[in-house]
Scaffold this motif. Structure first.
Motif, PDB file in Angstrom:
ATOM      1  N   LEU A   1       0.976  -1.093  -0.047  1.00  9.55           N
ATOM      2  CA  LEU A   1      -0.031   0.063  -0.036  1.00  9.55           C
ATOM      3  C   LEU A   1       0.828   1.407  -0.141  1.00  9.55           C
ATOM      4  O   LEU A   1       0.182   2.277   0.290  1.00  9.55           O
ATOM      5  N   ARG A   2       2.216   1.087  -0.076  1.00 12.97           N
ATOM      6  CA  ARG A   2       2.985   2.123  -0.043  1.00 12.97           C
ATOM      7  C   ARG A   2       2.645   3.449  -0.999  1.00 12.97           C
ATOM      8  O   ARG A   2       2.998   4.767  -0.682  1.00 12.97           O
ATOM      9  N   LYS A   3       2.217   3.319  -2.102  1.00 14.02           N
ATOM     10  CA  LYS A   3       2.065   4.260  -3.220  1.00 14.02           C
ATOM     11  C   LYS A   3       0.427   4.775  -2.870  1.00 14.02           C
ATOM     12  O   LYS A   3       0.157   5.707  -3.535  1.00 14.02           O
ATOM     13  N   VAL A   4      -0.198   4.076  -2.199  1.00 14.96           N
ATOM     14  CA  VAL A   4      -1.579   4.628  -1.758  1.00 14.96           C
ATOM     15  C   VAL A   4      -1.599   5.544  -0.656  1.00 14.96           C
ATOM     16  O   VAL A   4      -2.602   6.235  -0.667  1.00 14.96           O
ATOM     17  N   ILE A   5      -0.860   5.074   0.380  1.00 15.29           N
ATOM     18  CA  ILE A   5      -1.021   5.703   1.809  1.00 15.29           C
ATOM     19  C   ILE A   5      -0.409   7.162   1.550  1.00 15.29           C
ATOM     20  O   ILE A   5       0.593   7.358   1.234  1.00 15.29           O
ATOM     21  N   PRO A   6      -1.335   8.300   1.824  1.00 16.00           N
ATOM     22  CA  PRO A   6      -0.690   9.837   1.756  1.00 16.00           C
ATOM     23  C   PRO A   6       0.341  10.011   2.774  1.00 16.00           C
ATOM     24  O   PRO A   6       0.428   9.365   3.843  1.00 16.00           O
ATOM     25  N   ASN A   7       1.380  10.528   2.308  1.00 18.41           N
ATOM     26  CA  ASN A   7       2.820  10.710   2.992  1.00 18.41           C
ATOM     27  C   ASN A   7       2.428  11.316   4.416  1.00 18.41           C
ATOM     28  O   ASN A   7       2.981  11.109   5.340  1.00 18.41           O
ATOM     29  N   GLN A   8       1.525  12.331   4.306  1.00 20.88           N
ATOM     30  CA  GLN A   8       1.034  12.997   5.552  1.00 20.88           C
ATOM     31  C   GLN A   8       0.481  12.147   6.853  1.00 20.88           C
ATOM     32  O   GLN A   8       0.785  12.607   7.956  1.00 20.88           O
ATOM     33  N   ILE A   9      -0.033  11.134   6.437  1.00 19.28           N
ATOM     34  CA  ILE A   9      -0.736  10.194   7.205  1.00 19.28           C
ATOM     35  C   ILE A   9      -0.060   9.051   7.604  1.00 19.28           C
ATOM     36  O   ILE A   9      -0.551   8.031   7.981  1.00 19.28           O
ATOM     37  N   ARG A  10       1.237   8.760   6.917  1.00 17.64           N
ATOM     38  CA  ARG A  10       1.576   7.537   6.738  1.00 17.64           C
ATOM     39  C   ARG A  10       1.917   6.555   8.189  1.00 17.64           C
ATOM     40  O   ARG A  10       1.841   5.526   8.171  1.00 17.64           O
ATOM     41  N   ILE A  11       2.430   7.556   9.127  1.00 12.62           N
ATOM     42  CA  ILE A  11       2.692   6.803  10.418  1.00 12.62           C
ATOM     43  C   ILE A  11       1.193   6.348  11.298  1.00 12.62           C
ATOM     44  O   ILE A  11       1.304   5.301  11.752  1.00 12.62           O
TER      45      ILE A  11
END
Length: 214
Positions: A58-68
């Motif tokens: 899912l790494r390309k789907v998860i927005p960077n701002q909420i990844r954690i």
């Protein structure tokens, strides 16, 4: 993907316990018997591998701002599954490990590998990373468990062998009870870290000598 390199990193050069010093709370708390060490190690291995696979997928789907936050939700899902399975099928282990199974959700090892590796690599490479790091963690726990149980309780295989009592190695009146207490955990951890550092330097020197001969 270099499986040999990843295995060496997980087991020795980037071991989560002896090199990265991650997950110290559970490492020091539960390493009093072989049963606890194997159970905790395998639980982390399964959760780490499954989390790495899903996060990588899912790494390309998860927005960077909420990844954690997304990583924590994914990890929490697998932790819940493992926790419920332990309670259903191995209640003794679940009772021994107690709160340290739910605390895997915020374990630096799992979250660290998600952020440092799984979010940047393929699913297969992330799965291998989870397995190798999990094996390294388990091996470190087992070594600490064997030392602390032997010196602190005088037994080997507590919870697994001889009806759960373990095999008596040292007579009951001789073990140093401090070894199964917090101070014993710190002492053994220090010795294990020192041993791993010596082994890495020894292997490095041996490798340099072989290269010099060539």
């Amino acid at each position: 993907m270099n499986f040999k390199k990843q295995f060496k990193e997980g087991l020795l050069t980037k071991n989560p316990v002896t090199v990265q010093l991650l997950g110290m709370c559970s490492t020091l708390a539960i390493t009093t018997s072989l049963f606890n060490g194997i159970g905790m190690g395998l639980s982390v291995l399964v959760i780490l591998t499954c989390s790495n696979i899903l996060i990588s997928a899912l790494r390309k789907v998860i927005p960077n701002q909420i990844r954690i936050a997304a990583y924590i939700v994914i990890i929490a899902g697998f932790v819940t599954i493992v926790d419920l399975l332990l309670k259903a099928f191995i209640p003794a282990l679940s009772e021994n490990l107690g709160v340290f199974i739910p605390l895997i959700v915020v374990n630096c090892i799992v979250l660290g590998r998600a952020e440092a590796f799984a979010s940047k690599n393929t699913v297969l490479a992330s799965a291998v990373d989870g397995i190798t790091q999990g094996i390294g963690y388990t091996v470190a726990l087992v070594i600490m468990c064997v030392i602390r149980e032997l010196l602190g309780s005088g037994t080997f295989g507590g919870g697994l062998l001889n009806g759960g009592e373990g095999i008596r190695i040292i007579p009951a009146q001789f073990p140093a009870m401090q070894m199964v207490m917090p101070v014993g955990g710190f002492l053994v951890l220090g010795c294990v870290i020192a041993g791993s550092q010596w082994l890495m330097k020894h292997l490095e020197k041996t490798s340099k000598k072989k290269e010099a001969v060539k």
